[in-house]
Design a protein around this motif. Sequence first.
Motif, PDB file in Angstrom:
ATOM      1  N   ALA A 236      -9.075   6.635  17.691  1.00 27.85           N
ATOM      2  CA  ALA A 236      -8.405   6.671  16.390  1.00 27.85           C
ATOM      3  C   ALA A 236      -7.332   7.742  16.445  1.00 27.85           C
ATOM      4  N   ASP A 243      -6.359  10.566   7.176  1.00 29.97           N
ATOM      5  CA  ASP A 243      -6.904   9.944   8.395  1.00 29.97           C
ATOM      6  C   ASP A 243      -8.256  10.520   8.802  1.00 29.97           C
ATOM      7  N   LEU A 247     -10.904   9.117  11.620  1.00 26.75           N
ATOM      8  CA  LEU A 247     -11.182   9.885  12.842  1.00 26.75           C
ATOM      9  C   LEU A 247     -12.678  10.164  12.961  1.00 26.75           C
ATOM     10  N   ARG A 248     -13.270  10.541  11.838  1.00 26.25           N
ATOM     11  CA  ARG A 248     -14.713  10.810  11.828  1.00 26.25           C
ATOM     12  C   ARG A 248     -15.505   9.531  12.136  1.00 26.25           C
ATOM     13  N   SER A 250     -14.622   7.043  14.010  1.00 22.87           N
ATOM     14  CA  SER A 250     -14.586   6.733  15.448  1.00 22.87           C
ATOM     15  C   SER A 250     -15.551   7.624  16.227  1.00 22.87           C
ATOM     16  N   GLU A 251     -15.787   8.821  15.723  1.00 27.62           N
ATOM     17  CA  GLU A 251     -16.753   9.717  16.385  1.00 27.62           C
ATOM     18  C   GLU A 251     -18.167   9.151  16.372  1.00 27.62           C
ATOM     19  N   SER A 257     -15.604   8.262  22.733  1.00 24.09           N
ATOM     20  CA  SER A 257     -14.476   7.996  21.833  1.00 24.09           C
ATOM     21  C   SER A 257     -13.443   9.101  21.948  1.00 24.09           C
ATOM     22  N   GLN A 259     -10.238  11.039  19.691  1.00 28.63           N
ATOM     23  CA  GLN A 259      -9.546  11.244  18.426  1.00 28.63           C
ATOM     24  C   GLN A 259      -8.231  11.963  18.711  1.00 28.63           C
ATOM     25  N   TRP A 290     -11.027  17.429  18.578  1.00 27.96           N
ATOM     26  CA  TRP A 290     -10.081  16.317  18.629  1.00 27.96           C
ATOM     27  C   TRP A 290      -8.846  16.754  19.423  1.00 27.96           C
TER      28      TRP A 290
END
Lengths: 303, 303
Positions: A236, A243, A247-248, A250-251, A257, A259, A290
């Motif tokens: 992400a 966002d 982003l969170r 996708s974690e 993953s 970010q 990230w």
Amino acid sequence: MTEPLPSWHDTPTKQAILDFVTSVTDENSSNYVTPAERIATFDNDGTLWCEKPTYFQFLFAIERLKEMAAVEPSLLEQPEYRAAVQGDLSFFADLYPDDVGALMQIVFSTHAGMTQAEFEGLALAFMNETQHLRFGLPLKQLVYKPMVELLHYLDHNGFKVFIASAGGMSFVRTVAEEIYGVPRERVIGSNITFEIRMSDDDLVLYRKPGLIEPIDDGPGKPVNIELHIGRKPILAAGNADGDIEMLRYSETSEHRSLQLVLHHDDAGREYAYEGPSAKKVFSLARERGWTVIGMKNDWQEIF
Amino acid sequence: MTEPLPSWHDTPTKQAILDFVTSVTDENSSNYVTPAERIATFDNDGTLWCEKPTYFQFLFAIERLKEMAAVEPSLLEQPEYRAAVQGDLSFFADLYPDDVGALMQIVFSTHAGMTQAEFEGLALAFMNETQHLRFGLPLKQLVYKPMVELLHYLDHNGFKVFIASAGGMSFVRTVAEEIYGVPRERVIGSNITFEIRMSDDDLVLYRKPGLIEPIDDGPGKPVNIELHIGRKPILAAGNADGDIEMLRYSETSEHRSLQLVLHHDDAGREYAYEGPSAKKVFSLARERGWTVIGMKNDWQEIF
């Protein structure tokens, strides 16, 4: 294959991206992810294309407000029309992020009542013909070349690349295939509601006042990702507080993953800002590990 | 390539499909359509999988209503719980099509309040484990083999194949990749709303009471096709009045288009019915030249 990401400097940022993609696409790696699950989601404004002096779709709405006020001067009693005619971008900018709903209503209601085909014609012409005041290029050329290379690199590596924009889904779709190589069905965003009008000969989609819930910003991004994709992204990318939830999200993937957060730190070649729309995302990026992309040091070219 | 559509008899119906696909994929034809625009949309219940004795998702909801009533008997004061416990499918069937909103509320509210992951686990187990009363097979095997061949044939010919189901998007997605080869992001349908709950460690999607508007039936189908795809289909397939708007929408494509309507006329091998959900679609098919697929004569095999 030619060297990937040619407009990127050889920095740890580029290396982090290459490492991630190599790892999740290597069948012998414990991090291997099947192609069906290689979902990447990118914010648009300020992540893929420039968002200054303000969001391009605000400029589009402002043009429309001015046109409408020219036809019907009594509209100038409403502050958004006055601000548009006076070129007061700060009126609109100040509504974000606290009054994002009101701002969205203004932006979207300016193009309600017309057919979807009419809207797309206007939006495409606007992106093709409107010159950016500072850079003197049509707006659709103000896309970040290194990010477009990243989209293509991911595509070549079997990723399904989606755009998850707080801005208008239909607005972005008019140019997404041409400027990003991202097909229309992979553009997610905020949008107005529609209604159909059907006669014996035709069936036409009209744009109707009122926004589809949820707006594709903040907590709405994971929700719309679920609705449009049905899978968690493993990559992400964004640049603002809106966002953070994406982003969170996708974690929480069961897979490795990545970010990415783009930092606008290059006043010379583009802009340098964090501002009210990015109060938290950079401190969160540090806390959570990230990858921050610095325009100035990570990119050889911008546009 | 092996002969396409092997489970279809050599009838004018099969020939109409082959002619259409050959024509729109032939670069030398005036009917040529670029791959990006080769959009096909298929209804699901009664078009790709069996919808008798009632929609599979109703059976799923009924199971849930029974479970809930067993835990909390006072729920039996509500008619839908009583109907579920008494096995009275007609109670639910009678709500369609006139009270489709009420019906959808019943179906979707039974699985509100849980996480999306929990829901998908239940739905997948239901499709895997529930035996069809007449055919004695798990529900997920009651897909029409000739239609699955058609989905694959279109895919091989560069089409992007989408499902546009009045039933639940999430419900169908749990099995769509396995049984149809259609990836999750290409399944459009009705759905419940979501909310996210975020802690420092996690971000979880919960299913929330309330339906996303519009329901993906009738006039909602073109709207959701616009939202999820952003292009008109050049091939649309359905079997009921709720598909009429989608079929009509595909007719408005600037390209050559094909409309398919499946007629259940095979009481021996499947079912023979038109009924309240298909009062208009067959007369419209005759009027407008849509291609009617007759199970009995066009298909060598059903499942």
